[in-house]
Scaffold this active site. Sequence first.
Site, PDB file in Angstrom:
ATOM      1  N   HIS A 194      -7.886  -5.461  -0.289  1.00 39.77           N
ATOM      2  CA  HIS A 194      -6.653  -4.793   0.115  1.00 39.77           C
ATOM      3  C   HIS A 194      -6.119  -5.398   1.409  1.00 39.77           C
ATOM      4  O   HIS A 194      -6.853  -5.502   2.389  1.00 39.77           O
ATOM      5  CB  HIS A 194      -6.954  -3.312   0.304  1.00 39.77           C
ATOM      6  CG  HIS A 194      -5.755  -2.427   0.409  1.00 39.77           C
ATOM      7  ND1 HIS A 194      -4.846  -2.293  -0.615  1.00 39.77           N
ATOM      8  CD2 HIS A 194      -5.325  -1.600   1.400  1.00 39.77           C
ATOM      9  CE1 HIS A 194      -3.914  -1.426  -0.262  1.00 39.77           C
ATOM     10  NE2 HIS A 194      -4.183  -0.995   0.957  1.00 39.77           N
TER      11      HIS A 194
ATOM     12  N   GLU B  93      -9.013  -4.911  -4.170  1.00 37.02           N
ATOM     13  CA  GLU B  93      -8.501  -3.804  -3.364  1.00 37.02           C
ATOM     14  C   GLU B  93      -9.618  -3.157  -2.535  1.00 37.02           C
ATOM     15  O   GLU B  93     -10.042  -3.706  -1.536  1.00 37.02           O
ATOM     16  CB  GLU B  93      -7.786  -2.778  -4.246  1.00 37.02           C
ATOM     17  CG  GLU B  93      -6.535  -3.314  -4.959  1.00 37.02           C
ATOM     18  CD  GLU B  93      -5.343  -3.568  -4.055  1.00 37.02           C
ATOM     19  OE1 GLU B  93      -5.422  -3.348  -2.830  1.00 37.02           O
ATOM     20  OE2 GLU B  93      -4.298  -4.001  -4.588  1.00 37.02           O
TER      21      GLU B  93
ATOM     22  N   SER C 175       0.845  -1.188   0.000  1.00 36.52           N
ATOM     23  CA  SER C 175       0.000   0.000   0.000  1.00 36.52           C
ATOM     24  C   SER C 175       0.886   1.246   0.000  1.00 36.52           C
ATOM     25  O   SER C 175       1.674   1.423  -0.926  1.00 36.52           O
ATOM     26  CB  SER C 175      -0.971  -0.042   1.183  1.00 36.52           C
ATOM     27  OG  SER C 175      -1.993   0.911   1.035  1.00 36.52           O
TER      28      SER C 175
END
Length: 453
Positions: free
Chosen positions: A371, A318, A190
């Site tokens: 995610h 995500e 990330s």
Amino acid sequence: MSAQAPVVTTALGPVRGERRAGGDRFLNIPYAQPPVGDLRFAAPVPPRPWTRPLEATAYGPTAQRRAFAEMTVIPEPTVPGEGVLNLNVFTPRAEAAPERGGLPVLVWIHGGGYVAGSAASPWYDGAAFNRDGVLLVSVGYRLGIEGFLHLDDAPDNRGVLDWIAALEWVRDNIAAFGGDPAKVTVAGQSAGGGAVQTLLATPRAQGLFRAAISVSGAVMRPQDKAAGEGVARLFTARTGVPATAAALRDLPYGTLYEFQDALDAPGDDREGLPQGLALAPFADGGLIPVPVTEALADGGAGAGVGEQPLMLGFTRDEFDAMGGSALTDAVFRRPGLTIAEGRAARELPTWFYEFRWETKAAGPFAGQAFHCLDLPFSFDALDAENVAEVAGPTPPQSLADAMHGAWVGFVRDLDPGADWPRYTRAGRATRVWDAEPATVGDALRAERERWLG
């Protein structure tokens, strides 16, 4: 403290760690002085040497003083204190270092949107990498306003300078722990994946690592100097406080968080400025010459910059579970694919993947490859805190074996294995991480043709 506790002598002084089954760990080693007072918005300054062993058995202070959200997928402990510029070393038995020879090193930069996150997360424990002959170093760094807001009287991209200082510490000290400073791979997820991309695009960081892994990497968009300076002007307009170190240096952390909230609020005055990740690295024209995507896809940062072997990719969904499919594509998938395509055109060693395994847990992420879900597999840490809650009761160990094995192969040999060839314009080999991992040619063809032509 047990007489068996491992002690390693660094360039600054001895550190005493903790012996565990399969390896030793040394926590809260300072790589720079605490960023307080005149150093709060300064470039990192090396620690002062010490002579008595530094007790390195508990995680040190985190720059995160407020969690990213009330509940986060990754357990992200907040540890109070000022010495946030610290790192943690996980190594197979340190005392065996001279006989063992230099082992490959993985330097991990945590995510959290550049405003939160913690190197003290149990998901980032290095035990599985130690088992497989790899040292792991996890790094804390300045966040938010302290790390990334443009200030007229302070260096830009202070968080980036922190990453570089940590890598310089690794270069100068990791051999004492059994690592080889010439075999360093920098990795992150990330914001940490964006950190990896940023370091690849930063000339000053070249030579500090030989390879990189960008997991769901995210950077500011737009990311040029005008955007960074525009965020600073917006900060002043919304808070009434000059964007200067002199005005901010003595303010309490709570006040900085109030300012950060004001900066993040929506409004028409944000037009032309980053809509998300406003406090993040930007191309200041000096430390970071050009925006990351331009540097990595087109070679815009100059010959030899960012040409190291790179593994990169993202999860399929995500932020889709939050109603953010457009955000998923704009922040993660399209930029990642653009970088892979650009590097392939330049014939740079690149390995590209998409994580598609869907969580079996109930809740808002049900049926999603969301995610952060890939991290416990990469770290082979399926029994870690909160993994069952987000992945389901029996996540497949076979997938963890495959993903972790590919990471180990890449860190050790600069190659994740024969079943995952490079991403080239001829084949566009894409590793699809699912219950049955497979390599698929041009797996994102529809997206590629739609986004890139």
